[in-house]
Design a protein around this motif. Structure first.
Motif, mmCIF file in Angstrom:
data_model
loop_
_atom_site.group_PDB
_atom_site.id
_atom_site.type_symbol
_atom_site.label_atom_id
_atom_site.label_comp_id
_atom_site.label_asym_id
_atom_site.label_seq_id
_atom_site.Cartn_x
_atom_site.Cartn_y
_atom_site.Cartn_z
ATOM 1 N N HIS A 69 2.061 6.316 -6.958
ATOM 2 C CA HIS A 69 0.987 7.249 -7.320
ATOM 3 C C HIS A 69 1.500 8.680 -7.360
ATOM 4 C CE1 HIS A 69 -3.089 8.982 -7.307
ATOM 5 N NE2 HIS A 69 -2.652 9.795 -6.364
ATOM 6 N N GLN A 99 0.829 -1.204 0.000
ATOM 7 C CA GLN A 99 0.000 0.000 0.000
ATOM 8 C C GLN A 99 0.862 1.253 0.000
ATOM 9 O OE1 GLN A 99 -2.781 0.022 3.285
ATOM 10 N NE2 GLN A 99 -4.499 0.462 1.936
ATOM 11 N N CYS A 154 7.384 -5.841 -9.083
ATOM 12 C CA CYS A 154 7.698 -4.526 -8.517
ATOM 13 C C CYS A 154 9.186 -4.213 -8.632
ATOM 14 C CB CYS A 154 7.270 -4.455 -7.048
ATOM 15 S SG CYS A 154 5.488 -4.315 -6.838
ATOM 16 N N ASP A 208 2.485 1.616 -3.335
ATOM 17 C CA ASP A 208 1.519 2.131 -4.298
ATOM 18 C C ASP A 208 1.327 3.638 -4.136
ATOM 19 O OD1 ASP A 208 -1.840 2.414 -4.872
ATOM 20 O OD2 ASP A 208 -0.535 1.531 -6.382
ATOM 21 N N ARG A 253 2.057 0.274 -10.628
ATOM 22 C CA ARG A 253 0.884 0.234 -9.755
ATOM 23 C C ARG A 253 0.152 -1.090 -9.897
ATOM 24 N NH1 ARG A 253 -2.882 5.175 -8.820
ATOM 25 N NH2 ARG A 253 -2.983 4.178 -6.789
ATOM 26 N N ASN A 254 0.123 -1.624 -11.115
ATOM 27 C CA ASN A 254 -0.514 -2.926 -11.326
ATOM 28 C C ASN A 254 0.197 -4.015 -10.528
ATOM 29 O OD1 ASN A 254 -2.500 -1.950 -13.037
ATOM 30 N ND2 ASN A 254 -1.266 -2.269 -14.867
ATOM 31 N N CYS A 259 1.888 -3.584 -7.828
ATOM 32 C CA CYS A 259 1.593 -3.355 -6.408
ATOM 33 C C CYS A 259 0.251 -3.965 -6.052
ATOM 34 C CB CYS A 259 1.549 -1.854 -6.090
ATOM 35 S SG CYS A 259 3.142 -1.038 -6.180
ATOM 36 N N GLU A 260 -0.706 -3.754 -6.941
ATOM 37 C CA GLU A 260 -2.043 -4.289 -6.706
ATOM 38 C C GLU A 260 -2.039 -5.810 -6.648
ATOM 39 O OE1 GLU A 260 -6.356 -3.390 -8.600
ATOM 40 O OE2 GLU A 260 -4.762 -1.972 -9.140
#
Lengths: 183, 151
Positions: free
Chosen positions: B79, B72, B112, B75, B101-102, B104-105
């Motif tokens: 961001h 989180q 990463c 991310d 970000r993908n 991270c999700e």
């Protein structure tokens, strides 16, 4: 032409005093109103990213507006408690408190006339709530969205925002926004 | 070098940056914000971008180094980097951030790590390009020329 405003774009929450332009003084007027002032709209930018603050602030300056800046939803609520704004540009994703939540709290105040909802999440009102007897006017809150799935236009409207501007913020987007709310 | 040559050199260079996708039209927005009341705007905002991005890259490396990776937190950093890259027109960096970000999700550590490598690579590339661009601009102005609007 030298501008008096400091637009270094620094991120600190600064509350600039607006300088209303006094165009005509009604000396014969018996009305208790203050002399007629043509004050610029009071605009609040809620944004945590330093670069975005600098760019947005400079764009607004070119459009003839100086703006107050705060960096998260809690500071936005506090700023709104202190003075009435004519427009709020609200980033959606921010630390401490996001833009959706901050908007909900501001709308709650506008609907109820009190800051109970904010107090419930630990934000002490800046002014005693007995001052807010009259129902406050609804102020336009414009979301600044990053086009992420979690920042859909629908979600912005559902949380009380009036419209949204997608990032990156451009001169044109801001101009259109201002034209809509300050025709 | 005379003004005309310096200007051509600058335009050739800036055109290549746009053509190769290092910069996008958002950079023109920054140019438009530079005027007599704000004569160093582009340099200032670009320098702020460098400072902030390098801080974020350090944070990202630290976060990935932890025993338990806080996706989180990662991310949130990505961001930020995506946001500021988008605001200055650093298109390639912005695009890698989307992929990052993908990962991270998906809580994909390998992904990463790769993304961090890529984003660092693209960031330092665009940093280098921007520094060169700004240096060429400075030379042109010093010779008496004025900076043209790119693309």
């Amino acid at each position: 032409m030298i501008q008096m405003e400091n637009t270094s774009g620094h991120q600190n929450s600064s509350h600039r005093q607006e300088k209303p332009e006094i165009h005509s003084q009604c000396t014969s007027c018996s009305s208790p109103e203050a002399p007629e002032t043509k004050a610029k709209p009071k605009i609040l930018l809620v944004e945590d990213n330093k670069i975005n603050v600098m760019v947005t602030q400079s764009m607004m300056k070119q459009l003839g507006h100086s703006i107050d800046v705060v960096n998260n939803g809690v500071e936005a609520v506090r700023a709104v408690q202190r003075r009435s704004y004519d427009l709020v540009l609200m980033d959606v994703c921010m630390p401490v408190m996001d833009g959706l939540k901050a908007t909900r709290l501001i709308r709650s105040f506008e609907e109820t006339g009190n800051w109970d909802a904010a107090m419930q999440v630990g934000i002490e009102p800046a002014v005693p709530s007995s001052d807010s007897i009259l129902r406050p006017q609804r102020m336009p809150i414009i979301a600044m969205t990053a086009n992420a799935l979690s920042e859909s236009g629908e979600e912005c409207y559902a949380n009380g925002m009036d419209s949204f501007v997608s990032k990156p913020v451009t001169f044109q987007k801001l101009k259109e926004c201002l034209e809509q709310y300050f025709p | 070098m005379d003004v005309a040559t310096l200007q051509k050199q600058l335009l050739d260079y800036s055109n290549s940056l746009f053509r190769e996708g290092f910069l996008d039209k958002q950079f023109n927005q920054l140019q438009q914000l530079q005027d007599e009341t704000n004569p160093d705007f582009v340099v200032e905002v670009v320098n702020l971008y460098f400072e902030d991005s390098e801080r974020l890259l350090d944070e990202l490396a630290k976060t990935l180094d932890q025993q338990n990776v806080d996706f989180q937190k990662m991310d949130a950093h990505v961001h930020q980097l995506k946001g500021s890259s988008s605001s200055v027109g650093a298109q390639r960096v912005q695009n890698v951030c989307v992929a990052f970000r993908n990962c991270c999700e998906e809580r994909n550590i390998e992904g990463c790590l790769k993304c961090l490598q890529q984003v660092k690579h693209q960031y330092f590339l665009v940093k280098n390009k921007l520094e060169t661009l700004l240096k060429l601009e400075k030379q042109l102005v010093a010779a008496g020329g004025s900076i043209p609007m790119y693309c």
